[in-house]
Design an enzyme around this catalytic site. Structure first.
Site, PDB file in Angstrom:
ATOM      1  N   ASP A   1       9.156  -7.372  -5.083  1.00 26.66           N
ATOM      2  CA  ASP A   1       8.460  -8.002  -3.957  1.00 26.66           C
ATOM      3  C   ASP A   1       8.712  -9.502  -4.003  1.00 26.66           C
ATOM      4  O   ASP A   1       8.907 -10.073  -5.080  1.00 26.66           O
ATOM      5  CB  ASP A   1       6.948  -7.721  -4.040  1.00 26.66           C
ATOM      6  CG  ASP A   1       6.261  -7.831  -2.692  1.00 26.66           C
ATOM      7  OD1 ASP A   1       5.811  -6.799  -2.172  1.00 26.66           O
ATOM      8  OD2 ASP A   1       6.174  -8.965  -2.155  1.00 26.66           O
TER       9      ASP A   1
ATOM     10  N   GLU B   1      -4.695   6.180   3.109  1.00 30.15           N
ATOM     11  CA  GLU B   1      -5.346   5.401   2.065  1.00 30.15           C
ATOM     12  C   GLU B   1      -6.659   6.059   1.660  1.00 30.15           C
ATOM     13  O   GLU B   1      -7.311   6.723   2.461  1.00 30.15           O
ATOM     14  CB  GLU B   1      -5.561   3.972   2.558  1.00 30.15           C
ATOM     15  CG  GLU B   1      -4.250   3.227   2.571  1.00 30.15           C
ATOM     16  CD  GLU B   1      -4.351   1.883   3.258  1.00 30.15           C
ATOM     17  OE1 GLU B   1      -5.389   1.217   3.114  1.00 30.15           O
ATOM     18  OE2 GLU B   1      -3.382   1.517   3.934  1.00 30.15           O
TER      19      GLU B   1
ATOM     20  N   ASN C   1       6.891  -5.372   5.409  1.00 31.07           N
ATOM     21  CA  ASN C   1       6.016  -5.503   6.581  1.00 31.07           C
ATOM     22  C   ASN C   1       6.788  -5.350   7.893  1.00 31.07           C
ATOM     23  O   ASN C   1       7.918  -5.806   7.997  1.00 31.07           O
ATOM     24  CB  ASN C   1       5.368  -6.891   6.603  1.00 31.07           C
ATOM     25  CG  ASN C   1       4.857  -7.304   5.247  1.00 31.07           C
ATOM     26  OD1 ASN C   1       5.628  -7.432   4.301  1.00 31.07           O
ATOM     27  ND2 ASN C   1       3.571  -7.488   5.150  1.00 31.07           N
TER      28      ASN C   1
ATOM     29  N   TYR D   1       0.820  -1.211   0.000  1.00 32.76           N
ATOM     30  CA  TYR D   1       0.000   0.000   0.000  1.00 32.76           C
ATOM     31  C   TYR D   1       0.857   1.266   0.000  1.00 32.76           C
ATOM     32  O   TYR D   1       0.424   2.308  -0.465  1.00 32.76           O
ATOM     33  CB  TYR D   1      -0.906   0.011   1.229  1.00 32.76           C
ATOM     34  CG  TYR D   1      -2.079  -0.918   1.104  1.00 32.76           C
ATOM     35  CD1 TYR D   1      -3.276  -0.482   0.557  1.00 32.76           C
ATOM     36  CD2 TYR D   1      -1.991  -2.241   1.517  1.00 32.76           C
ATOM     37  CE1 TYR D   1      -4.353  -1.333   0.425  1.00 32.76           C
ATOM     38  CE2 TYR D   1      -3.062  -3.108   1.391  1.00 32.76           C
ATOM     39  CZ  TYR D   1      -4.254  -2.644   0.847  1.00 32.76           C
ATOM     40  OH  TYR D   1      -5.311  -3.490   0.716  1.00 32.76           O
TER      41      TYR D   1
ATOM     42  N   CYS E   1      -1.800   1.369  10.521  1.00 27.87           N
ATOM     43  CA  CYS E   1      -0.779   2.177  11.207  1.00 27.87           C
ATOM     44  C   CYS E   1      -1.076   2.544  12.649  1.00 27.87           C
ATOM     45  O   CYS E   1      -0.214   2.393  13.511  1.00 27.87           O
ATOM     46  CB  CYS E   1      -0.566   3.474  10.436  1.00 27.87           C
ATOM     47  SG  CYS E   1       0.354   3.193   8.926  1.00 27.87           S
TER      48      CYS E   1
HETATM   49  C1  UDX Z   1      -3.060   7.088   8.655  1.00 25.39           C
HETATM   50  C2  UDX Z   1      -2.514   8.530   8.657  1.00 25.39           C
HETATM   51  O1  UDX Z   1      -3.588   9.443   8.421  1.00 25.39           O
HETATM   52  C3  UDX Z   1      -1.429   8.680   7.599  1.00 25.39           C
HETATM   53  O2  UDX Z   1      -0.877   9.977   7.665  1.00 25.39           O
HETATM   54  C4  UDX Z   1      -0.356   7.636   7.827  1.00 25.39           C
HETATM   55  O3  UDX Z   1       0.621   7.697   6.807  1.00 25.39           O
HETATM   56  C5  UDX Z   1      -0.959   6.243   7.862  1.00 25.39           C
HETATM   57  O4  UDX Z   1      -2.001   6.167   8.840  1.00 25.39           O
HETATM   58  P1  UDX Z   1      -4.805   5.759   7.142  1.00 25.39           P
HETATM   59  O5  UDX Z   1      -4.703   4.697   8.198  1.00 25.39           O
HETATM   60  O6  UDX Z   1      -4.664   5.366   5.714  1.00 25.39           O
HETATM   61  O7  UDX Z   1      -3.697   6.897   7.396  1.00 25.39           O
HETATM   62  O8  UDX Z   1      -6.241   6.482   7.272  1.00 25.39           O
HETATM   63  P2  UDX Z   1      -6.847   7.652   8.173  1.00 25.39           P
HETATM   64  O9  UDX Z   1      -7.582   8.559   7.280  1.00 25.39           O
HETATM   65  O10 UDX Z   1      -5.831   8.269   9.049  1.00 25.39           O
HETATM   66  O11 UDX Z   1      -7.933   6.896   9.065  1.00 25.39           O
HETATM   67  C6  UDX Z   1      -7.572   5.973  10.081  1.00 25.39           C
HETATM   68  C7  UDX Z   1      -8.804   5.497  10.805  1.00 25.39           C
HETATM   69  O12 UDX Z   1      -9.373   6.537  11.580  1.00 25.39           O
HETATM   70  C8  UDX Z   1      -9.935   5.017   9.890  1.00 25.39           C
HETATM   71  O13 UDX Z   1     -10.512   3.860  10.432  1.00 25.39           O
HETATM   72  C9  UDX Z   1     -10.904   6.172   9.887  1.00 25.39           C
HETATM   73  O14 UDX Z   1     -12.210   5.788   9.592  1.00 25.39           O
HETATM   74  C10 UDX Z   1     -10.764   6.654  11.301  1.00 25.39           C
HETATM   75  N1  UDX Z   1     -11.164   8.062  11.478  1.00 25.39           N
HETATM   76  C11 UDX Z   1     -10.502   9.059  10.816  1.00 25.39           C
HETATM   77  C12 UDX Z   1     -12.194   8.393  12.359  1.00 25.39           C
HETATM   78  O15 UDX Z   1     -12.792   7.501  12.981  1.00 25.39           O
HETATM   79  N2  UDX Z   1     -12.536   9.703  12.523  1.00 25.39           N
HETATM   80  C13 UDX Z   1     -11.906  10.713  11.880  1.00 25.39           C
HETATM   81  O16 UDX Z   1     -12.264  11.867  12.091  1.00 25.39           O
HETATM   82  C14 UDX Z   1     -10.842  10.382  10.990  1.00 25.39           C
HETATM   83  P1  ADP Z   2       2.492  -1.281   3.619  1.00 24.01           P
HETATM   84  O1  ADP Z   2       1.081  -0.916   3.941  1.00 24.01           O
HETATM   85  O2  ADP Z   2       3.482  -0.761   4.649  1.00 24.01           O
HETATM   86  O3  ADP Z   2       2.905  -0.946   2.220  1.00 24.01           O
HETATM   87  P2  ADP Z   2       2.140  -4.059   2.826  1.00 24.01           P
HETATM   88  O4  ADP Z   2       1.946  -5.262   3.703  1.00 24.01           O
HETATM   89  O5  ADP Z   2       1.033  -3.632   1.936  1.00 24.01           O
HETATM   90  O6  ADP Z   2       2.606  -2.872   3.797  1.00 24.01           O
HETATM   91  O7  ADP Z   2       3.432  -4.290   1.884  1.00 24.01           O
HETATM   92  C1  ADP Z   2       4.633  -4.860   2.268  1.00 24.01           C
HETATM   93  C2  ADP Z   2       5.173  -5.714   1.105  1.00 24.01           C
HETATM   94  O8  ADP Z   2       6.522  -6.093   1.379  1.00 24.01           O
HETATM   95  C3  ADP Z   2       4.410  -7.027   0.881  1.00 24.01           C
HETATM   96  O9  ADP Z   2       3.905  -7.051  -0.442  1.00 24.01           O
HETATM   97  C4  ADP Z   2       5.464  -8.134   1.108  1.00 24.01           C
HETATM   98  O10 ADP Z   2       5.292  -9.250   0.250  1.00 24.01           O
HETATM   99  C5  ADP Z   2       6.762  -7.394   0.816  1.00 24.01           C
HETATM  100  N1  ADP Z   2       7.958  -7.960   1.442  1.00 24.01           N
HETATM  101  C6  ADP Z   2       8.143  -8.335   2.730  1.00 24.01           C
HETATM  102  N2  ADP Z   2       9.411  -8.774   2.930  1.00 24.01           N
HETATM  103  C7  ADP Z   2      10.066  -8.650   1.739  1.00 24.01           C
HETATM  104  C8  ADP Z   2      11.422  -8.926   1.286  1.00 24.01           C
HETATM  105  N3  ADP Z   2      12.353  -9.391   2.136  1.00 24.01           N
HETATM  106  N4  ADP Z   2      11.702  -8.702  -0.022  1.00 24.01           N
HETATM  107  C9  ADP Z   2      10.764  -8.214  -0.871  1.00 24.01           C
HETATM  108  N5  ADP Z   2       9.501  -7.925  -0.508  1.00 24.01           N
HETATM  109  C10 ADP Z   2       9.137  -8.142   0.774  1.00 24.01           C
END
Ligand code: UDX
Ligand code: ADP
Ligand code: UDX
Length: 480
Positions: free
Chosen positions: A33, A161, A87, A11, A272
């Site tokens: 990957d 996201e 990861n 992601y 996160c």
């Molecule tokens: C988060 C951070 O925003 C981003 O900066 C960091 O890089 C990764 O983590 P993300 O997890 O993709 O991003 O989504 P985000 O929009 O932050 O939402 C996280 C969660 O909080 C979701 O479940 C969302 O629904 C919830 N949320 C968000 C609330 O419940 N209320 C809000 O007002 C905002």
């Molecule tokens: P993020 O949200 O942080 O991007 P993801 O789980 O979506 O996390 O992505 C992590 C990616 O890293 C996975 O697609 C996984 O297959 C890959 N990965 C993990 N270990 C290795 C490695 N040693 N070499 C290459 N790719 C790897």
């Protein structure tokens, strides 16, 4: 031509590299990957992640200066700058279990880089890692360096996201942390030059390595803390007759607080927030900062409480039992505009309702049936491993079905729970839904998406997070 290789096509790695390729035509970007199926998907018409605008960017660059490959070593060998975006699961056993980050994948990537490198490399931490990971990685690289100069940088990703492409095209800031040595500063400049091709210089912040690593954990902890704060208020609103949306609006008007990220919900999810706070807690404990650790722990506890409180509301409203009752679940992703279900509150709520023997019919526009079944079967923390290393789920879970549309999900249901803020849930034909449901028909809105007055007028018994309670619900004992 500068060559960039990103280890980890997830992601973060996928969208970030796609935007670098788009904005830097003179840079060759290869994303690698270990998951062959993931790379195949990146090379197909069906990208492995749903992200608005991503497909467009990938189509413009793929095959020109953006490549997705499984030959990890070859591309690491050729690259000048290597991003690591693998990861970082939460440890499930041993020292720090349930809190500390498991750096297995990071360590294996670092050892591989040390093995195959034959020229100087800049290694960039992209995935969120505990503070001082760079130091550990530096040691692995230095002790295996064969005279090669490795510079390690921290460049945390702040994209959210659902808005990843916009966030990457127009970031609030880009943060680059590096060593304060001449070579360290040279590496910082090389990475800064990449971002400077589209990000205004005043938005590119450079710091020392530890500040950069800690800023990412801190930013996520602050964001999550806002949600736990407003969710705490939502419980009090329900008890007092205040309306959490009115309170949020009034509070957010204070320019020192600001209006964003104050929506009460069934709880925050995503890959996160919880993980990074657990990490922060562990780091505080390791540094003897018990009170600081306790402070952040409360943000997670409140989030768990909010999810449980929601389940308790559903059960207590429906005469203290949902056994044998069909409950429609609208939305399974952790937020709208993504198919991502990592740490989604829907898992907790669904497991809670299944624990009370409900029968669930789930609809989400972007989450597949297979994903839902796997999520409801998996153990806590299992999700954060490369997909091909995760245990496969045996069969489908009893009492869980996946519906093709919201109306099918709601048909003959006793209650309907809204767990993701998809826009389409605002515009459903609730009259039609009401007619098709058992009576009394309940709606539990965990995202405050529906029009309260309108649904009550139709005849629903409606619960909306943090809103004045329906007289029906007031009479029911709160089990929280
Ligand atoms: C988060 C951070 O925003 C981003 O900066 C960091 O890089 C990764 O983590 P993300 O997890 O993709 O991003 O989504 P985000 O929009 O932050 O939402 C996280 C969660 O909080 C979701 O479940 C969302 O629904 C919830 N949320 C968000 C609330 O419940 N209320 C809000 O007002 C905002
Ligand atoms: P993020 O949200 O942080 O991007 P993801 O789980 O979506 O996390 O992505 C992590 C990616 O890293 C996975 O697609 C996984 O297959 C890959 N990965 C993990 N270990 C290795 C490695 N040693 N070499 C290459 N790719 C790897
Ligand atoms: C506060 C609210 O700001 C105001 O809206 C409300 O009406 C009354 O309470 P006040 O107590 O006068 O106002 O001062 P404020 O500026 O909020 O500072 C409160 C304390 O926090 C002070 O001790 C200040 O030094 C401290 N503070 C403030 C910090 O330690 N760090 C900061 O970043 C801001």
């Amino acid at each position: 031509m500068v060559k960039i290789c990103c280890i980890g096509a997830g992601y973060v790695g996928g969208p970030t590299m796609a935007v670098i390729a788009l904005k830097c035509p003179s840079v060759e970007v290869t994303v690698v990957d270990i998951s062959i199926s993931r790379i195949n998907a990146w090379n197909s018409d069906q990208l492995p992640i749903y992200e608005p605008g991503l497909e467009d960017v990938v189509k413009q660059c793929r095959g020109k200066n953006l490549f997705f490959r499984t030959n990890v070593e070859k591309h690491v060998y050729e690259a000048d700058i290597i991003f690591v975006s693998v990861n970082t699961p939460t440890k499930t056993r041993g020292l720090g279990a349930g809190k500390a980050a498991d750096l297995t994948y990071w360590e294996s990537a670092a050892r591989m880089i040390a093995d195959v490198a034959k020229s100087d490399k800049i290694v960039v931490e992209k995935s969120t890692v505990p503070v001082k990971t760079a130091e550990a990685i530096e040691k692995i690289l230095a002790h295996n360096s064969k005279g090669i100069c490795f510079q390690i940088l921290s460049n945390p990703e702040f994209l959210a996201e659902g808005t990843a492409i916009q966030d990457l095209l127009n970031p609030d800031r880009v943060l680059i942390g590096g060593r304060e040595t001449p070579n360290g500063q040279k590496a910082v400049k090389a990475l800064k030059d990449v971002y400077a091709q589209w990000v205004p210089l005043e938005r590119i912040i450079t710091t020392n390595l530890w500040s950069s690593e800690l800023s990412k954990l801190a930013a996520n902890a602050f964001l999550a803390q806002r949600i736990s704060s407003v969710n705490a208020m939502s419980a009090l609103c329900e008890a007092t007759g205040a309306d959490v949306q009115e309170v949020s609006y009034a509070v957010g008007k204070d320019s020192r607080i600001g209006p964003k990220f104050l929506n009460a919900s069934v709880g925050f999810g995503g890959s996160c927030f919880q993980k990074d706070i657990l990490n922060l807690i562990y780091i505080c404990e390791c540094n003897g900062l018990k009170e600081v650790a306790c402070y952040w722990k409360q943000v997670i506890k409140l989030n768990d409480y909010q999810k449980s409180r929601f389940v308790n509301r559903v059960v207590s409203s429906m005469f203290n039992t949902v056994s044998g009752k069909k409950i429609a679940v609208l939305g399974f992703a952790f937020k709208k505009n993504t198919g991502d279900t990592r740490e989604t509150p829907a898992i907790h709520v669904c497991k809670g309702l299944l624990g009370d023997k409900a029968s669930l019919s789930i609809y989400d526009p972007q989450v597949t049936e297979d994903q839902i079944q796997r999520d409801l079967w998996k153990n806590k923390f299992d999700w954060d491993h490369p997909i091909h290393l995760q245990p496969a789920s045996p069969t489908s879970i009893k009492h869980v079905s996946v519906a093709g549309d919201p109306y099918q999900a709601a048909k003959d249901a006793h209650g309907l729970c809204i767990l993701t803020d998809w826009d389409e849930f605002k515009k459903l034909d609730y009259e039609k839904i009401y007619k098709s449901m058992q009576k009394p028909a309940f709606v539990f809105d965990g995202r405050n998406v529906v029009d309260v007055a309108r649904l009550r007028e139709i005849g629903f018994i409606l619960y909306s997070i943090g809103k004045p309670l329906d007289p029906w619900l007031k009479d029911m004992p709160a089990l929280a």
